[in-house]
Motif scaffolding. Sequence first.
Motif, PDB file in Angstrom:
ATOM      1  N   TYR A   1       0.828  -1.202   0.000  1.00 14.39           N
ATOM      2  CA  TYR A   1       0.000   0.000   0.000  1.00 14.39           C
ATOM      3  C   TYR A   1       0.865   1.255   0.000  1.00 14.39           C
ATOM      4  O   TYR A   1       1.966   1.267   0.550  1.00 14.39           O
TER       5      TYR A   1
ATOM      6  N   PRO B   1      -4.237  11.709   6.497  1.00  9.95           N
ATOM      7  CA  PRO B   1      -5.431  10.854   6.529  1.00  9.95           C
ATOM      8  C   PRO B   1      -6.720  11.659   6.477  1.00  9.95           C
ATOM      9  O   PRO B   1      -6.848  12.701   7.124  1.00  9.95           O
TER      10      PRO B   1
ATOM     11  N   GLU C   1     -11.259  11.373   5.133  1.00  9.52           N
ATOM     12  CA  GLU C   1     -12.409  10.501   4.901  1.00  9.52           C
ATOM     13  C   GLU C   1     -12.737  10.318   3.427  1.00  9.52           C
ATOM     14  O   GLU C   1     -13.234   9.270   3.014  1.00  9.52           O
TER      15      GLU C   1
ATOM     16  N   ILE D   1     -11.609   9.565   0.486  1.00  9.06           N
ATOM     17  CA  ILE D   1     -10.881   8.766  -0.494  1.00  9.06           C
ATOM     18  C   ILE D   1     -11.596   7.432  -0.610  1.00  9.06           C
ATOM     19  O   ILE D   1     -11.843   6.770   0.413  1.00  9.06           O
ATOM     20  N   HIS D   2     -11.929   7.016  -1.848  1.00  3.96           N
ATOM     21  CA  HIS D   2     -12.750   5.824  -2.039  1.00  3.96           C
ATOM     22  C   HIS D   2     -12.267   5.025  -3.254  1.00  3.96           C
ATOM     23  O   HIS D   2     -11.691   5.598  -4.195  1.00  3.96           O
TER      24      HIS D   2
ATOM     25  N   SER E   1     -16.161  -4.464   1.476  1.00  2.00           N
ATOM     26  CA  SER E   1     -15.586  -3.924   2.705  1.00  2.00           C
ATOM     27  C   SER E   1     -15.489  -5.015   3.746  1.00  2.00           C
ATOM     28  O   SER E   1     -16.420  -5.815   3.912  1.00  2.00           O
TER      29      SER E   1
ATOM     30  N   ARG F   1     -10.814  -2.583   5.206  1.00  2.00           N
ATOM     31  CA  ARG F   1     -10.351  -2.411   3.825  1.00  2.00           C
ATOM     32  C   ARG F   1     -11.545  -2.371   2.896  1.00  2.00           C
ATOM     33  O   ARG F   1     -12.420  -3.233   2.945  1.00  2.00           O
ATOM     34  N   GLU F   2     -11.608  -1.352   2.049  1.00  2.00           N
ATOM     35  CA  GLU F   2     -12.582  -1.271   0.965  1.00  2.00           C
ATOM     36  C   GLU F   2     -11.832  -1.544  -0.329  1.00  2.00           C
ATOM     37  O   GLU F   2     -10.772  -0.958  -0.566  1.00  2.00           O
TER      38      GLU F   2
ATOM     39  N   VAL G   1      -8.693   0.872  -0.387  1.00  2.00           N
ATOM     40  CA  VAL G   1      -8.478   1.914   0.618  1.00  2.00           C
ATOM     41  C   VAL G   1      -8.475   1.271   2.002  1.00  2.00           C
ATOM     42  O   VAL G   1      -9.359   0.475   2.325  1.00  2.00           O
TER      43      VAL G   1
ATOM     44  N   ARG H   1      -8.857   1.990   6.004  1.00  2.00           N
ATOM     45  CA  ARG H   1      -9.420   2.988   6.907  1.00  2.00           C
ATOM     46  C   ARG H   1      -9.191   2.579   8.359  1.00  2.00           C
ATOM     47  O   ARG H   1      -9.157   1.391   8.679  1.00  2.00           O
TER      48      ARG H   1
ATOM     49  N   ALA I   1      -9.153   7.342   5.813  1.00  2.00           N
ATOM     50  CA  ALA I   1      -8.276   6.611   4.893  1.00  2.00           C
ATOM     51  C   ALA I   1      -6.819   6.922   5.224  1.00  2.00           C
ATOM     52  O   ALA I   1      -6.444   8.090   5.358  1.00  2.00           O
TER      53      ALA I   1
ATOM     54  N   VAL J   1      -3.628   3.356   0.429  1.00  2.00           N
ATOM     55  CA  VAL J   1      -4.347   3.051  -0.808  1.00  2.00           C
ATOM     56  C   VAL J   1      -3.513   2.173  -1.741  1.00  2.00           C
ATOM     57  O   VAL J   1      -2.290   2.140  -1.647  1.00  2.00           O
TER      58      VAL J   1
END
Length: 262
Positions: A18, A24, A26, A28-29, A64, A120-121, A159, A161, A213, A216
Motif C-alpha cells: 500500500y 489521513p 475521509e 478517499i474511495h 468492505s 479495507r474497501e 483503501v 481505513r 483513509a 491506498v
Amino acid sequence: MLNCTGDPFENYLKPFGYSVVVLPREDIHPLQLKAPQSSRRLEDIGTLGSIFAARDTALPPINSAATMDLSGQSSGKLNVGVGLKLFGSALAAVGLSPIGLSAGFDKAQTLSFQFGGVTRENVEFAAVDSYLAKADFKAAGPSVRALLDAGSLYVILAVLRASKINITASDSQGRDAAIDVSALSGLLGGNIKVNPVDARSSTVSIDTGVPLAFGVKAVCISRTGNRYTGIRAPSPDDVVLEGVRLTPAEPAPAYANPDLVF
C-alpha cells in the motif's frame, strides 16, 4: 506533503503493498480517478463511472471487510512537528481544529502512530479490467484524454481505513515522554475520546468517530488511440496521496508511485 522516500511514515505500509495517505482523511474511495498535477500531487479527476461507461455492465462492486493484518502496524518515529501536522490533519478531517494541539506534547521530541479498527474497501482488479475493456469514453474532454495518452490516470482499487489512532511520544533519548492528556481532552472536547493507554500516559488512543483513509492501492489506466489496452501497476513507492504516493513497477499490472501524493 512529505517528499522523502526514506521517511518512516511513508514507508511503513510498503511491505503490505500500500501507498500511505500522508494526510489521513475521509473522502478517499475505491473507483476514484486521480492524476498528477503540480508538485507531484495527485488531484481528483472524477470517478470511473463519470468518465467510462460500459453498456449493460455495472460498475465493479466495492467490498468492505475488517483486516487484522494492518491493525497495530506502527509508523517509525517522526519529528514532533511533522507528527503534529499529521495528527492535526486527521482532526481537521473530522471537523475539529488542531489549534493548540502542541500543548499536549510539550515533552515530546518524536511521535509514532498506530492505526486500529482497520477496515479495507476494495474492488477486484479483474473486475475493473473487464469493465474498462467494455467501456467507452463518457464526456471525456481533451484534458482527460491527454492524461490517458500520457499514462497518468490512476484508479484507486483499495483503501485502508482506521477508526482509532494510537500516538506514542518519546523524548530526545528515545524514552517514553508523558503526554498531557488533560490538555488534549480540553482541546478536543467530547467529540473525540482521548484514552491513556499506559500508566505513564506516553501513549494515547484517539477514537476519531469517522473511519479515515490512511493507505491506498491504485493502478494506472493505459490506452492506444480510443482502445483501452490494460492496467499498469506501479509499486507503492510511486504513489503518495496527501493522504498517497505512486513508482512504476515491472511491466505487469501497474500500481501507483509514492513520489506522487493524494
